[in-house]
Enzyme design. Sequence first.
Site, short mmCIF file in Angstrom:
data_model
loop_
_atom_site.label_atom_id
_atom_site.label_comp_id
_atom_site.label_asym_id
_atom_site.label_seq_id
_atom_site.Cartn_x
_atom_site.Cartn_y
_atom_site.Cartn_z
N GLU A 127 0.79 -1.23 0.00
CA GLU A 127 0.00 0.00 0.00
C GLU A 127 0.82 1.28 0.00
OE1 GLU A 127 0.25 -1.46 4.38
OE2 GLU A 127 0.07 -2.35 2.39
N HIS A 146 -8.22 -3.64 -1.42
CA HIS A 146 -7.50 -3.72 -0.15
C HIS A 146 -6.43 -2.64 -0.06
CE1 HIS A 146 -6.04 -6.00 3.41
NE2 HIS A 146 -4.87 -5.48 3.06
N GLU A 147 -5.60 -2.53 -1.09
CA GLU A 147 -4.50 -1.55 -1.02
C GLU A 147 -5.05 -0.12 -1.01
OE1 GLU A 147 -1.98 -2.88 -0.13
OE2 GLU A 147 -2.24 -4.91 -0.86
N HIS A 158 -6.19 0.88 2.42
CA HIS A 158 -5.10 1.29 3.31
C HIS A 158 -4.90 2.81 3.31
CE1 HIS A 158 -3.19 -2.11 5.20
NE2 HIS A 158 -3.11 -2.80 4.07
N GLU A 179 -4.25 -4.09 9.12
CA GLU A 179 -4.77 -5.09 8.20
C GLU A 179 -6.21 -5.51 8.50
OE1 GLU A 179 -3.36 -5.48 5.60
OE2 GLU A 179 -1.23 -5.05 5.92
N ASP A 208 7.76 -9.85 10.42
CA ASP A 208 7.17 -10.46 9.23
C ASP A 208 6.37 -11.71 9.55
OD1 ASP A 208 8.10 -8.61 7.40
OD2 ASP A 208 9.96 -9.68 7.01
N TYR A 246 -5.53 -10.03 9.76
CA TYR A 246 -6.45 -9.73 8.66
C TYR A 246 -7.88 -10.13 9.01
CZ TYR A 246 -2.51 -9.00 5.39
OH TYR A 246 -1.39 -8.54 4.76
#
Length: 655
Positions: free
Chosen positions: A314, A338-339, A342, A361, A417, A425
């Site tokens: 994003e 989705h992006e 953001h 998320e 990560d 999510y």
Amino acid sequence: MRFPFSRPSILTLCLATALVAGCSKEATPPTATGDAGKPAATEPAAVKAVAETDEHSYAEPDKVRTKDLALWLNVDFDKKELSGSATLSLDWLDPKASQLVLDSRDLTIEKVVGERSDGIWEDLKFSLAEADPLLGSKLVVEVPQRNPRVRITYRTSPSASGLQWLTPAMTEGKKTPFMFSQSQQIHARSWVPLQDTPRVRFTYTAKVTSPKDAMVLMSADNDPKAARDGDYEFKMPQPIPSYLLAIAAGDLVFQPISERSGVWAEPSMAGKAATEFSDAEKMMQATEKLYGPYRWGRYDILVLPPSFPYGGMENPRLTFATPTVIVGDKSLVSLVAHELAHSWSGNLVTFSSAKDAWLNEGFTSYVENRIIEDLYGKERADMENVIGRNELAAEYAEIPAAMQVMALKPGVLKDPDDSSTATVYTKGAWLLQFLEQSYGREVFDPFLKGYFDHFAFQSIPTAKFVDYLKANLLDKHPGKVTLAQVEQWVYEPGIPDFAPKTVSPRFDAVDAARKAWLDAGTLPAATLTSGWTTQEWVHFVGGLPERLETTQLTALDAAYKFTGTPNGEIAQRWYPLTVRSGYTPANAAIAAFLQKIGRRKLIMPTYEELVKTPEGLKLAEDTFAKARPGYHPITTGTVEAVIAKAKAGGTKPAP
């Protein structure tokens, strides 16, 4: 960031290897001061007063904080190197502070200078600590005069974890090399020395030189009409966290979608991408109706080569997207939704550390689903909800309870990560749907818009959201949701029994067709399957038994051509099934797929199945050796770890 439908399991991600990675009057690179009337780069005093820490950064933002970053960089494809300087404009908060502590990873620091009040730049002493495998090296600059600006001259490593360098052969056009960044979660430090924590937001400018045949773009004000001349300047007037710092360079052309949106891609991909993403403007308008104006100027999409390790990123004003979602029927454009979402949840209101990743998320997945419902209907939105929740259930059957909590305790998340993707999510979005259904959209939508407005351009922890929720929704509308219920969602593992359920009649039909085939061997009629979307095929393949007979797989292949499918969402479910079942006719297509695609969530399920047997492990190793030059360092580390673990633990003969 987006992992449409299936996200990599926490077990996969946890296997990823740690990524390591006198006075002078100098010419002054461009420095941003921010647009008049724009929000300040520093957070309000109320936010600063909250005691927060980010265990994944060496920085000390409570003592000194970056307000602005000015980059002056050269792109060298031959050396696989960015070189130049980063000038940090600083806000000294602690009157006793005299050190600037920055994050770095595999950077060569050549010089550090500070600007005096008379405009003269003087050398500053600095030290670079021994590298930590995960966090990189602490860069400590001695700043006894508390200079308002500090400049670091440096160069990156060819193996920088946040940069991917591609030879021409690895690109779509095969003529020009390509470079792109991936800064989230803590990879910005591998190409810029900075306070690499979402607690710090800064404006930035950049001057970038490159070969004249390379178009350079950044997460900033890219001009669709910019000349490709090897000399580029950028400005980002809104304050962003470091993980949203992004750069790309290659043979890129622009294709407009609307007055404020378009696609950047290699020439052979630009037209297809613009057609696939043609609803971007409609998505923007739908989100603005719900949550207020888009505050970032333009919204453009950069389609990267297939080696991009994620579905999307994003980066403000310039979403980075994988070409694997361009399948010709817009069935995977939820990635763009989705992006884009953001731009409100994540880029505008940001989590203050990776421990609170759900604030980015989870909110974004909820907003994404609202966009999909608005543009493509409730049936499709429900199908995507069901897919996500089925995968959440599967992930929760594997991972420890500690990783199922939305607000993690310090020390639980070793590598940022490695968050439980199902938690950040799907569980996060599920909580918001619970609130929406409890209060009704007429109440919840204005509340969420108010939340985005209230915390705009700030970075916050989970506790601050919960406090805001209590004051502005729970207390104002008593008798619907209790604070205890919210805290169960946020601070306890699993999904509450009172969570709302989503059903899909279209998936019920898919389930019936699958059962009829498994029971009687009768394949679903073409009159039924011809209208199936990617979501329905994903549900059909995902619901098949762990193993099938060769005759069954052959029948499915003959009817539906799963082996060799160009649809990555189907491939990443079909190929693991063929490996488990010993269906060797798929091996050549598996090798081709793994060599072409670098997107982790699409390829890791197949690698994980291959390494379980000696024959599969050999195929995995041989394929990885060929694919490796085109993989991003993040992907390379993940695959290496899976193979290494299999070799260390031994493999079993195929069943």
